[in-house]
Design a protein around this motif. Structure first.
Motif, PDB file in Angstrom:
ATOM      1  N   VAL A  15     -18.908   1.946 -94.785  1.00  0.00           N
ATOM      2  CA  VAL A  15     -18.360   0.652 -93.830  1.00  0.00           C
ATOM      3  C   VAL A  15     -19.781  -0.212 -93.631  1.00  0.00           C
ATOM      4  N   LYS A  16     -19.361  -1.563 -93.601  1.00  0.00           N
ATOM      5  CA  LYS A  16     -20.636  -2.443 -93.331  1.00  0.00           C
ATOM      6  C   LYS A  16     -20.216  -3.262 -92.351  1.00  0.00           C
ATOM      7  N   MET A  17     -21.297  -3.183 -91.231  1.00  0.00           N
ATOM      8  CA  MET A  17     -21.203  -4.306 -90.296  1.00  0.00           C
ATOM      9  C   MET A  17     -22.517  -4.927 -90.079  1.00  0.00           C
ATOM     10  N   GLN A  18     -22.341  -6.446 -90.175  1.00  0.00           N
ATOM     11  CA  GLN A  18     -23.715  -7.056 -90.046  1.00  0.00           C
ATOM     12  C   GLN A  18     -23.378  -8.372 -89.179  1.00  0.00           C
ATOM     13  N   VAL A  19     -24.398  -8.476 -88.231  1.00  0.00           N
ATOM     14  CA  VAL A  19     -24.245  -9.539 -87.443  1.00  0.00           C
ATOM     15  C   VAL A  19     -24.832 -10.778 -88.012  1.00  0.00           C
ATOM     16  N   LEU A  20     -23.975 -11.804 -88.195  1.00  0.00           N
ATOM     17  CA  LEU A  20     -24.636 -12.878 -88.960  1.00  0.00           C
ATOM     18  C   LEU A  20     -24.984 -14.004 -87.877  1.00  0.00           C
ATOM     19  N   GLY A  21     -24.666 -13.769 -86.606  1.00  0.00           N
ATOM     20  CA  GLY A  21     -25.146 -14.771 -85.653  1.00  0.00           C
ATOM     21  C   GLY A  21     -24.389 -14.264 -84.170  1.00  0.00           C
ATOM     22  N   GLN A  22     -25.202 -14.751 -83.144  1.00  0.00           N
ATOM     23  CA  GLN A  22     -24.877 -14.399 -81.736  1.00  0.00           C
ATOM     24  C   GLN A  22     -25.310 -16.091 -80.835  1.00  0.00           C
ATOM     25  N   PHE A  23     -24.144 -16.222 -79.993  1.00  0.00           N
ATOM     26  CA  PHE A  23     -24.240 -17.368 -78.917  1.00  0.00           C
ATOM     27  C   PHE A  23     -23.812 -17.147 -77.785  1.00  0.00           C
ATOM     28  N   ILE A  24     -24.452 -18.017 -76.982  1.00  0.00           N
ATOM     29  CA  ILE A  24     -23.766 -18.328 -75.521  1.00  0.00           C
ATOM     30  C   ILE A  24     -22.700 -19.487 -75.638  1.00  0.00           C
ATOM     31  N   ARG A  25     -21.496 -19.066 -75.629  1.00  0.00           N
ATOM     32  CA  ARG A  25     -20.342 -19.966 -75.718  1.00  0.00           C
ATOM     33  C   ARG A  25     -20.330 -20.693 -74.316  1.00  0.00           C
ATOM     34  N   ASP A  26     -20.512 -20.220 -73.196  1.00  0.00           N
ATOM     35  CA  ASP A  26     -20.378 -20.777 -71.892  1.00  0.00           C
ATOM     36  C   ASP A  26     -21.212 -19.993 -71.075  1.00  0.00           C
ATOM     37  N   LEU A  27     -21.863 -20.700 -70.196  1.00  0.00           N
ATOM     38  CA  LEU A  27     -22.703 -19.978 -69.015  1.00  0.00           C
ATOM     39  C   LEU A  27     -22.829 -20.735 -67.676  1.00  0.00           C
ATOM     40  N   SER A  28     -22.504 -20.110 -66.656  1.00  0.00           N
ATOM     41  CA  SER A  28     -22.374 -20.858 -65.405  1.00  0.00           C
ATOM     42  C   SER A  28     -22.967 -19.849 -64.440  1.00  0.00           C
ATOM     43  N   PHE A  29     -23.728 -20.415 -63.444  1.00  0.00           N
ATOM     44  CA  PHE A  29     -24.463 -19.659 -62.475  1.00  0.00           C
ATOM     45  C   PHE A  29     -24.301 -20.530 -61.072  1.00  0.00           C
ATOM     46  N   GLU A  30     -23.959 -20.064 -60.046  1.00  0.00           N
ATOM     47  CA  GLU A  30     -23.733 -20.764 -59.045  1.00  0.00           C
ATOM     48  C   GLU A  30     -24.871 -19.812 -57.704  1.00  0.00           C
ATOM     49  N   ASN A  31     -25.411 -20.616 -57.232  1.00  0.00           N
ATOM     50  CA  ASN A  31     -26.677 -19.908 -56.090  1.00  0.00           C
ATOM     51  C   ASN A  31     -25.952 -20.319 -54.804  1.00  0.00           C
ATOM     52  N   ILE A  32     -24.832 -19.714 -54.336  1.00  0.00           N
ATOM     53  CA  ILE A  32     -24.115 -20.137 -53.006  1.00  0.00           C
ATOM     54  C   ILE A  32     -25.253 -20.053 -51.684  1.00  0.00           C
ATOM     55  N   VAL A  33     -26.040 -19.353 -51.887  1.00  0.00           N
ATOM     56  CA  VAL A  33     -26.968 -19.012 -50.773  1.00  0.00           C
ATOM     57  C   VAL A  33     -27.963 -20.274 -50.619  1.00  0.00           C
ATOM     58  N   ALA A  34     -28.353 -20.928 -51.596  1.00  0.00           N
ATOM     59  CA  ALA A  34     -29.306 -21.901 -51.748  1.00  0.00           C
ATOM     60  C   ALA A  34     -28.365 -23.175 -51.232  1.00  0.00           C
TER      61      ALA A  34
END
Length: 169
Positions: A15-34
């Protein structure tokens, strides 16, 4: 598998498993307190939802796996949202030597396990940079998520299957 010479047992496929790449496709952060401000004591209640997706890429033996995390922190006493974080994190994998019947669980369990430490780090950094204590996600049971989804699909399929001797109206 071909028979090995001299009557030896056949060798299993490597069995061969190789990670060729990693990436953030979408990121959202909402600070409701602020944004809105919250008065009084805050007792956070953090909820984490995880969804998984995988698809074959055009290149031979390459797959894209996306882990989707939705993290919501609410005040236990009032139910007010403190922050909301959504992260779609992906990996591109080269996978060889996995029988076709085992490929789907491999993609939905093993590949997300490889990506999870990076997701944990991103969530920790984003919550810290967003003005909250760093959130260190608990380990995710990807096998449990996979089993639950397969059971859910089997139940839906069973409910939608008409018995052979049932009258059709």
């Amino acid at each position: 598998m071909a028979d090995a010479p001299n009557g030896a047992a056949p060798q299993p496929t490597q069995v061969k498993m190789q990670v060729l790449g990693q990436f953030i496709r979408d990121l959202s952060f909402e600070n409701i307190v602020a944004q809105k401000g919250i008065n009084g004591d805050v007792k956070p209640d953090v909820q984490v939802q995880v969804n998984l997706d995988a698809k074959k890429r055009p290149a031979d033996k390459q797959y894209e796996v996306i882990t989707k995390f939705v993290v919501t922190s609410k005040n236990k006493e009032t139910g007010d949202v403190l922050f909301a974080l959504e992260l779609d994190y992906g990996g591109i994998f080269l996978i060889d030597g996995i029988p076709e019947t085992q490929l789907h669980p491999f993609l939905m369990i093993e590949c997300p396990r490889m990506l999870f430490p990076f997701v944990r780090r991103i969530v920790s950094d984003v919550t810290r940079d967003g003005g909250f204590p760093p959130l260190n996600l608990d380990t995710v049971d990807f096998m449990g998520i996979y089993r639950n989804e397969m059971e859910r699909r089997a139940k839906v399929q069973a409910e939608n299957t008409v018995p052979q001797d049932a009258p059709i109206s």
